[in-house]
Design an enzyme around this catalytic site. Structure first.
Site, short mmCIF file in Angstrom:
data_model
loop_
_atom_site.label_atom_id
_atom_site.label_comp_id
_atom_site.label_asym_id
_atom_site.label_seq_id
_atom_site.Cartn_x
_atom_site.Cartn_y
_atom_site.Cartn_z
N LYS A 79 30.87 79.27 21.25
CA LYS A 79 29.67 79.73 20.55
C LYS A 79 29.96 80.04 19.08
O LYS A 79 29.04 80.23 18.29
CB LYS A 79 29.09 80.95 21.24
CG LYS A 79 30.03 82.10 21.42
CD LYS A 79 29.41 83.10 22.38
CE LYS A 79 30.42 84.17 22.78
NZ LYS A 79 29.93 85.01 23.86
N LYS A 84 36.74 72.63 22.48
CA LYS A 84 36.09 73.41 23.54
C LYS A 84 34.67 73.78 23.13
O LYS A 84 34.32 73.82 21.94
CB LYS A 84 36.90 74.67 23.86
CG LYS A 84 36.85 75.75 22.79
CD LYS A 84 37.55 77.01 23.29
CE LYS A 84 37.41 78.14 22.27
NZ LYS A 84 38.00 79.40 22.76
N LYS A 126 42.06 83.25 11.90
CA LYS A 126 40.86 83.91 11.36
C LYS A 126 41.07 84.46 9.96
O LYS A 126 40.15 84.49 9.16
CB LYS A 126 40.43 85.04 12.30
CG LYS A 126 39.83 84.53 13.60
CD LYS A 126 39.36 85.69 14.48
CE LYS A 126 38.72 85.18 15.75
NZ LYS A 126 38.24 86.29 16.62
#
Length: 327
Positions: free
Chosen positions: A192, A189, A109
């Protein structure tokens, strides 16, 4: 006497089909053995860039979705229970900087955004979420490194101060066995956080939206319904979804689809219809809850009270560290 179990979800968007199938759908069975505490993680949501008004709206939306799924146990807002942030600070004092800098999710991140201490400290807050309830935990495969840190911190404090924390154990769910993939990128995967939302089925989507997304799902050119994620990831992902929706083994699901689906177009229609049938009662309940927000408020209030009671028991143990948070 039942043990405690904690799990939560960051309010970064709608619940997905993957969230529902590999965790939420199983909680009723798990509730036979555990007292479930399920929190809406608004504190974790502010570790990255966010809009306060949007966050407030998503918090209510997430609560409605959880409640509409008839989740057993105590549903509450993370920030409303005293102890999450207090325990996170104490645990942070026993966490090494190197342990946090090596976290895979942090390294991933920080490449995409300005790095903050909140983002780096995310695993410590997660450890506090777990240890505060003397609970075992449900986490996805991408959170196992964080769970290991929670175990490490529990043992480290116990070794130094005596038996203060329960060392959490992973409760096995389908999330540890299966990973539902993105419909457009079946090697990844269904998350969202993915920018292109067309490969993600959201719990709140209309039947028409669900049908469209399955219609454009990536398959292959063979027109063979076989389960093999290495050579046929798209088809295998669809078979997996069908099996979980209908509580079937992979083998039985594959045989049924082979018998009833002469081509991939029919295969996609059959699976979309199954998902929509599963979603129908949830959508009906969501509609009712949106009209009666007091029901949601009351459920969250009760969940908070029950969670605070258990958290206070753990906070009392913090006296062994020289603190008395719950007085």
């Amino acid at each position: 006497m039942k043990k405690n179990l904690i799990t939560g979800i960051t309010i970064s968007g709608d619940l997905t089909l993957a969230n529902y199938l590999v965790v939420i759908k199983q909680l009723k069975e798990i509730a036979k053995q555990y007292n479930i505490f399920l929190f809406i993680a608004d504190l974790h949501a502010i570790t990255t860039k966010h809009n306060p008004q949007e966050l407030k709206s998503l918090k209510l939306k997430t609560a409605i979705e959880y409640i509409a799924c008839d989740v057993p146990g105590n549903i509450f807002i993370q920030s409303e229970v005293k102890g999450h942030t207090e325990l996170a600070f104490v645990l942070g004092c026993h966490t090494k900087i190197g342990e946090l800098s090596r976290m895979t999710q942090f390294k991933d991140k920080k490449q995409a955004q300005t790095t903050s201490f909140g983002l780096m400290n995310y695993p410590v807050l997660m450890a506090a979420d777990i240890l505060l309830y003397r609970a075992d935990v449900i986490v996805g495969p991408d959170q196992k490194q964080h769970l290991e840190l929670a175990k490490t911190l529990a043992k480290r404090c116990n070794d130094q101060f005596g038996e203060i924390f329960h060392v959490p154990q992973l409760v096995q769910t389908l999330s540890t066995k299966y990973r539902i993939r993105n419909l457009l990128e079946p090697t990844k995967k269904m998350s969202k956080s993915t920018k292109n939302k067309k490969g993600i089925i959201f719990l709140s989507e209309t039947p028409e939206q669900v049908k469209y997304k399955f219609k454009i799902a990536v398959t292959d050119s063979e027109n063979k319904i076989e389960f093999d994620f290495d050579s046929k990831p798209g088809i295998s992902n669809l078979i997996l979804i069908y099996s979980l929706v209908n509580n079937l083994s992979i083998s039985d699901a594959t045989k049924i689809l082979q018998t009833n689906c002469p081509n991939y177009l029919i295969l996609k229609e059959v699976i979309a219809n199954s998902v929509n049938q599963m979603f129908a009662p949830i959508h009906l309940q969501m509609k009712k809850l949106k009209k009666d927000s007091q029901v949601v408020t009351n459920i969250l209030k009760k969940g908070k009270q029950n969670a605070q009671k258990v958290a206070n028991q753990q906070l009392t143990k913090m006296k062994l560290l020289g603190f008395n948070f719950n007085d």
